[in-house]
Design an enzyme around this catalytic site. Sequence first.
Site, PDB file in Angstrom:
ATOM      1  N   HIS A 208       0.770  -3.240  -2.882  1.00  0.00           N
ATOM      2  CA  HIS A 208       1.716  -2.505  -3.729  1.00  0.00           C
ATOM      3  C   HIS A 208       1.081  -1.258  -4.323  1.00  0.00           C
ATOM      4  O   HIS A 208       1.668  -0.168  -4.315  1.00  0.00           O
ATOM      5  CB  HIS A 208       2.210  -3.444  -4.833  1.00  0.00           C
ATOM      6  CG  HIS A 208       3.318  -2.921  -5.672  1.00  0.00           C
ATOM      7  ND1 HIS A 208       3.101  -2.229  -6.840  1.00  0.00           N
ATOM      8  CD2 HIS A 208       4.659  -2.995  -5.533  1.00  0.00           C
ATOM      9  CE1 HIS A 208       4.264  -1.911  -7.389  1.00  0.00           C
ATOM     10  NE2 HIS A 208       5.235  -2.371  -6.619  1.00  0.00           N
TER      11      HIS A 208
ATOM     12  N   SER B 107       9.605   0.830  -8.207  1.00  0.00           N
ATOM     13  CA  SER B 107       8.158   1.029  -8.070  1.00  0.00           C
ATOM     14  C   SER B 107       7.851   2.245  -7.215  1.00  0.00           C
ATOM     15  O   SER B 107       6.804   2.875  -7.369  1.00  0.00           O
ATOM     16  CB  SER B 107       7.498  -0.200  -7.438  1.00  0.00           C
ATOM     17  OG  SER B 107       7.390  -1.258  -8.355  1.00  0.00           O
TER      18      SER B 107
ATOM     19  N   ASP C 244      -2.257  -0.943 -11.116  1.00  0.00           N
ATOM     20  CA  ASP C 244      -1.408  -1.651 -10.175  1.00  0.00           C
ATOM     21  C   ASP C 244      -2.229  -2.783  -9.569  1.00  0.00           C
ATOM     22  O   ASP C 244      -3.184  -3.257 -10.181  1.00  0.00           O
ATOM     23  CB  ASP C 244      -0.903  -0.663  -9.102  1.00  0.00           C
ATOM     24  CG  ASP C 244       0.478  -1.020  -8.569  1.00  0.00           C
ATOM     25  OD1 ASP C 244       0.597  -2.100  -7.954  1.00  0.00           O
ATOM     26  OD2 ASP C 244       1.423  -0.231  -8.753  1.00  0.00           O
TER      27      ASP C 244
END
Length: 602
Positions: free
Chosen positions: A246, A432, A192
């Site tokens: 994220h 996600s 990620d």
Amino acid sequence: MMRRSASWTLVVAVALLLALLAPPSAAAPPPQAAEVHAGVWEALEVEGEAQILILLKQQADLRGAGALRTKEAKGQYVYEALWTLAQQSQQDLRATLDAQGIDYQAFYIVNAIKARAGAELVRSLAARSDVAQIVPNSPIQGVPPDEPEPEPEAPLSIRAVDGIEQNLIRVNADDVWALGYTGQGIVVAGQDTGYDWDHPALVNQYRGWDGATASHDYNWHDAIHVDDPTNDCGFDSPVPCDDHGHGTHTMGIIVGDDGGTHQIGMAPGAEWIGCRNMDEGVGTPATYIECFEFFLAPYPIEGAPADGDPTYAPDVVNNSWSCPPYEGCDEAAIGLLEESVDALRQAGIMVVASAGNYGGSCETVLYPPAIYTQSTTVGNFNHLTGEIHYSSSRGPVTYDGSTYIKPDISAPGVSIYSSVPDNNYTWMTGTSMSGPHVAGAVALLLTAAPDYRSHVDAIEYLLLHTAEPRKTDEGCGGDGPDDVPNNTWGWGILDALGAVQYATAGSITGSVSDSEIGGPIAAAEVTAVLVTGPIGPTSITDPSGRYSMRLAPGTYDITARAFGYLSQTASNVVIREQGTSHQDFDLVPYQRIYLPLILRAR
């Protein structure tokens, strides 16, 4: 003897005669030039140079991994097969690049080399007989551009209950914890935007932290190698770092727990490792491939793939990113990423992928790694309303000549509270956030039923067939109103407790002995194959030759194998819920079968 020689002479004579009578043949055609993607020529015209991926023709055959029963054996086999082919087939090309002083990066999980090249080098590479294609390695907005931004506040209705987030309660993770299964002994991974490794909700679960000191060797890799002065993490970071937020949020959903009021993760007892594949949310096919390669056989911070050790590989990898073709992931790059995902699956590593946030319409599961049958693809539903989220991508997927249902399963992804850098927490929405729920559920399942470890088909089967069924009238891919699975929900809503209960509802015990001497056989492999489903778990006998397995109810073929013995299968063994079956094996040594034949031949 004379008769045999004369026959051979006659055969040769006839062959020569036919050769003389045959019309002259045309010269063999020259090797066909490798295909050069139009994007490479466009980049060369604009910039004079292009970052490229050179795809070689030879590909490794990994089918032998399917015959292996343990994660260690599968991982070693896949690593060695890929590494050996790459070293052999890339040798001449790498020597050519070295001679010209070209800086490059060689991969082995796919047989490809990344380089920066001018037009002359591209033409010479395309003329080589060992090169199949040359494609651009373009930057990609890996975090979906419509992934919602962090939500500054969330309604009281979704706040945690006694510290446990409601999204975890909705998929029954807390009920699995109550059984004593929190993911302990299982390693999860994520590629990620990076990870804030010492965040209070993540630090104690990081495999590189022993409670006093940190070692990032084999536990962290940074695939961003270009110096970006605007990036707080820099490049080639020797410690886990998140330049976007994220990644830290997704890992928190998998394992997060600060030991206090922030119980945000599905499997707080699992360990995690990570790889940064994006520069502030932007990656390339090469960075994604590099992270897959690291997970197949992790290596030290100052090391290289040659130092890879598959015994450090994770059990499951979360992928909350996409690779759209309009930003560089064209047909060739899609194929390379599929090879990477397939290599992990062959090595016994489950690949979980978020479906994407392009939904509302059918056929919107569009991009890698969500489109592959080798990935377990996850859609987003609202755990407060019970509805599929409007942005969650729907299927079906048409790829490589086949059309099939996607997503495979759905999980909470709306207003999910989790960790972000600088010891903070916030809410985010998107697939996600859904994918990490499934990655965490894999860890819970494998803690409860460790014999399933490395049997990805069986793990996926358990998760999908215990999902809470959901029907739809959206009709994507011709779905009927009563069809399950379907292209909106997949098999339905993740049920972590249901998967654990199903996997452990029955059991089998027994022994494996030598039929000649009657003694026990230690380290024998006993594998269960569901007659109507995938290969199930494998148990290894202890020094007394005993084995035991927890199994989902059903009818199985149970096979015992040991080095130096013929394998033996007990067919149609019935495993009943809350019941224990018993099956012993007496294996025949090879020498008992083959030694008399050898002596007789003499």
